[in-house]
Structure formats: structure tokens, C-alpha cells
Design a protein around this motif. Structure first.
Motif, PDB file in Angstrom:
ATOM      1  N   THR A   1       0.830  -1.213   0.000  1.00 40.61           N
ATOM      2  CA  THR A   1       0.000   0.000   0.000  1.00 40.61           C
ATOM      3  C   THR A   1       0.859   1.255   0.000  1.00 40.61           C
ATOM      4  OG1 THR A   1      -1.741  -1.178   1.210  1.00 40.61           O
ATOM      5  CG2 THR A   1      -1.832   1.228   1.233  1.00 40.61           C
TER       6      THR A   1
ATOM      7  N   SER B   1      -0.095   3.805   5.364  1.00 38.57           N
ATOM      8  CA  SER B   1      -0.274   2.497   4.744  1.00 38.57           C
ATOM      9  C   SER B   1      -0.766   1.470   5.765  1.00 38.57           C
ATOM     10  CB  SER B   1       1.029   2.031   4.096  1.00 38.57           C
ATOM     11  OG  SER B   1       2.030   1.779   5.067  1.00 38.57           O
TER      12      SER B   1
ATOM     13  N   THR C   1      -4.408  -0.431   5.773  1.00 35.62           N
ATOM     14  CA  THR C   1      -4.476  -1.884   5.892  1.00 35.62           C
ATOM     15  C   THR C   1      -5.538  -2.288   6.914  1.00 35.62           C
ATOM     16  OG1 THR C   1      -2.150  -2.156   5.297  1.00 35.62           O
ATOM     17  CG2 THR C   1      -3.182  -3.970   6.482  1.00 35.62           C
TER      18      THR C   1
END
Length: 207
Positions: A144, A167, A171
Motif C-alpha cells: 500500500t 499504509s 491496511t
């Protein structure tokens, strides 16, 4: 030539049998849970004896880890199919994130066994499996982050973003979305809502 072809055919037969056992194991784990499932439950679904099972897997944990790896592989293939650097504008980025989100959610919608096994049954089974799950979440976060980095470099995301922390946050949001989709009476509609919301957050909230 006949001897050569028979040698190459053998691994295919082995992989086919492993796939059959994995499919039966997924059914058993999804229906009964990891702890309540016995090797005999899996073998019985295929009409095979214990001895045959142990030719392909060492024990219940071994096959459970193989099931988890199969699910992880399907998710990983989605991310690998859409390179982070492929987008060059905010609109392209927005569509990419929607596309990725919908494809990941689709993996869990197409096989309703995946969600319960990955997000419920896998927790606390074994220290090695816990480490594997942590590695999975880290890998998703790392993947990501590459999309965030691309957006920052190309100027359609803010330059001061902490891409690593964001990121990891996304997630967590994605995992919550998968759980929500799995529980929804209309999974397709919920998939679209989550995918567009996540994409909007990554553009409008961080652009």
C-alpha cells in the motif's frame, strides 16, 4: 518418450490430490473451526484413509498453513497485477484504488470460506501462524505504501504525508471492510461503498 511423459505427469497428479485435500480442508475449517476439525473429518469428505492424507501433509497445522498461504496468494496476485507507478494523475490514481479494492473484496466474496478462516480461525492457532499473519499485514502495508509514494512523487498527494503510518492505517481499514463485506446481505453493494470510500479518503483526505 513414454518414460519421460510419465515422470512429468506424476507431479501434476500430486498437486491435483493436494488441491482436493485443501478444498476439503477449507470446507471443514470454515464449517467447524480449526480446533474442532480433525484429520478424519477432512479425510472422510474425500473418502480416503489417514495414511493417504499424511502422504501430502504432515498434520492439521501443516494443511491449515497451506490453506492460509493459498488465500494470501490470491490476495497478493491482485496487488501485483496493478503496478503502483502505473498512474500519473489524481483521477487515474482514484480509479486504480477503487479497482484494487473491488478486486480484493471480490476474492472474499467469490469464496465465502476465506474470510472466516483468515480473520477468525487463524488467530491464536500457533505462534508460527501468528507470525505469518503479522507478515501478511506487513506485506499489505508495504504494498500500500508504494501507492502512496507514487502519489507523493507525482504530486497528486501531499508532500508531507507519512506514507508508512498511512499504509498501516489503510491496511486496518481494508481488513474491516472485508469483514463488513463478508457479513453483508448485499456484498456487492457494500464492496462498492467500501472501495469508493477508501479511494476517496486516499485522494480527498490526503491530497
Amino acid at each position: 518418450m513414454q518414460g519421460k511423459s510419465s515422470k512429468t505427469a506424476q507431479p501434476d497428479k500430486t498437486e491435483q490430490k493436494r488441491a482436493e485435500i485443501l478444498a476439503a480442508a477449507m470446507d471443514a475449517f470454515a464449517e467447524n473451526g480449526y480446533h474442532a476439525t480433525k484429520i478424519s473429518d477432512i479425510a472422510q469428505r474425500l473418502g480416503m484413509g489417514h495414511g493417504t492424507f499424511y502422504r501430502y501433509f504432515e498434520n492439521k497445522l501443516d494443511i491449515f498453513i497451506s490453506v492460509i498461504d493459498l488465500i494470501i496468494g490470491k490476495v497478493a496476485s491482485i496487488v501485483e497485477s496493478d503496478y503502483p507507478t502505473a498512474t500519473n494523475s489524481a483521477e487515474e490514481y482514484h480509479q486504480q484504488i477503487i479497482r484494487l479494492g473491488e478486486r480484493i473484496f471480490e476474492v472474499f466474496r467469490e469464496d465465502m470460506r476465506f474470510g472466516p478462516i483468515l480473520f477468525y480461525e487463524a488467530l491464536g492457532v500457533d505462534p508460527a501462524l501468528n507470525a505469518r499473519m503479522e507478515a501478511l499485514l506487513d506485506a499489505i502495508a508495504q504494498a500500500t505504501e508504494l501507492y502512496f509514494i507514487n502519489g507523493v512523487k507525482k504530486g497528486f498527494l501531499r508532500q508531507d504525508l507519512d506514507t508508512l503510518i498511512l499504509s498501516k492505517a489503510i491496511t486496518g481499514v481494508l481488513v474491516a471492510g472485508v469483514r463488513d463485506v463478508m457479513a453483508a446481505s448485499d456484498p456487492e453493494a457494500v464492496t462498492k461503498r467500501w472501495s469508493r470510500t477508501i479511494a476517496g479518503l486516499m485522494i480527498n483526505g490526503m491530497g
